[in-house]
Design an enzyme around this catalytic site. Structure first.
Site, mmCIF file in Angstrom:
data_model
loop_
_atom_site.group_PDB
_atom_site.id
_atom_site.type_symbol
_atom_site.label_atom_id
_atom_site.label_comp_id
_atom_site.label_asym_id
_atom_site.label_seq_id
_atom_site.Cartn_x
_atom_site.Cartn_y
_atom_site.Cartn_z
ATOM 1 N N MET A 1 25.322 41.987 69.140
ATOM 2 C CA MET A 1 24.312 41.784 68.200
ATOM 3 C C MET A 1 22.979 42.546 68.928
ATOM 4 S SD MET A 1 25.075 40.546 65.429
ATOM 5 C CE MET A 1 26.466 39.400 64.650
ATOM 6 N N CYS A 2 22.186 43.154 68.161
ATOM 7 C CA CYS A 2 21.131 43.761 68.224
ATOM 8 C C CYS A 2 19.942 42.750 68.670
ATOM 9 C CB CYS A 2 20.094 44.779 67.195
ATOM 10 S SG CYS A 2 21.644 45.588 66.446
#
Length: 264
Positions: A1-2
């Site tokens: 995930m960013c």
């Protein structure tokens, strides 16, 4: 995930959030603490507002920690409203066009999350866009497409409603494709005046989101960049946040429930 961070308030140097803190966004690009993977090395980007309605934009495919230009820019650019993002790809090639933030006119958008089964529903969602909005698509990510769905749903008039209707279009497309709808959506977006954010997931695992006062402004982030220096407030799942110069409002964000209410 960013990982991402956004700020609205009195103008500050971008480095105060992006590069200088002990757990800055740059540090999070190689050592995130609240993501599935600690490494976010598939590019980065900045969008900042200044003297013009449209934001400035800088994106590259390098890991954020390895680009000396990023540190220099953050030392020199002052802004009262900016978005910054480090990417961990869940789909879409590593290219500048796929790096966040995305911009269209005065709007900027960045995202942490995923549309489950995106390749099965991508074509239908793209085809559902109006011609004028479809022509703005430049990359191949689910994040950019969600941004365009919001624009198609009247983002400039009603940010909360546009995000809700865009989420319902994704959920509807999943059902029509025979998929169990699954969407993770923790995003920030702005028109240069207010800063909006949403935290939502169809399951019980919405990506993290925090906010805190910061100097004469407020920031909203995927994870705190200085746990010792700020009083961080967790944004609960299924929330829509609007930060303006005069304060912050948190409202429910429940796309599936809104859809059921319309059908009844």
């Amino acid at each position: 995930m960013c990982r991402w961070a956004a700020y609205l308030g009195e103008a500050i140097f971008l480095e105060e959030i992006v590069t200088a803190p002990s757990h800055s966004l740059i540090v999070q690009s190689r050592d995130a603490r609240e993501a599935k993977s600690p490494t976010n090395a598939d590019g980065f980007g900045l969008a900042w507002y200044g003297g013009r309605p449209e934001p400035g934009l800088y994106r590259d495919i390098l890991p954020a920690w390895s680009d000396p230009n990023l540190k220099s820019l953050c030392q020199q650019i002052r802004s009262g409203l900016f978005l910054a993002h480090v990417r961990a790809s869940t789909g879409g090639g590593t290219s500048r066009m796929n790096c966040h933030p995305f911009i269209s006119g005065r709007w900027s958008f960045m995202h942490n999350g995923q549309i489950h089964g995106f390749e099965r529903i991508r074509r239908g969602l793209e085809n559902s866009l109006s011609d004028a909005v479809y022509d703005r698509r430049s990359g191949s990510t689910d994040s950019e497409l969600f941004f365009l769905l919001m624009i198609d749903e009247g983002l400039s008039r009603d940010p909360h409603g546009a995000a809700t209707r865009a989420a319902n279009r994704v959920l509807d497309a999943s059902r029509r494709a025979g998929l169990d709808p699954a969407l993770k959506l923790t995003a920030a977006f702005s028109d240069g005046k207010a800063l909006h954010a949403v935290r939502y997931a169809t399951d019980d695992h919405a990506p993290t989101l925090y906010t805190s006062a910061f100097g004469r402004g407020r920031c909203i982030v995927s994870e705190p960049f200085d746990r010792e220096g700020g009083e961080w407030q967790t944004i609960p799942p299924s929330s829509f946040v609007t930060i303006a110069r005069d304060g912050m409002v948190v409202r429910p964000f429940t796309p599936a429930l809104a859809e059921l209410a319309l059908a009844s």
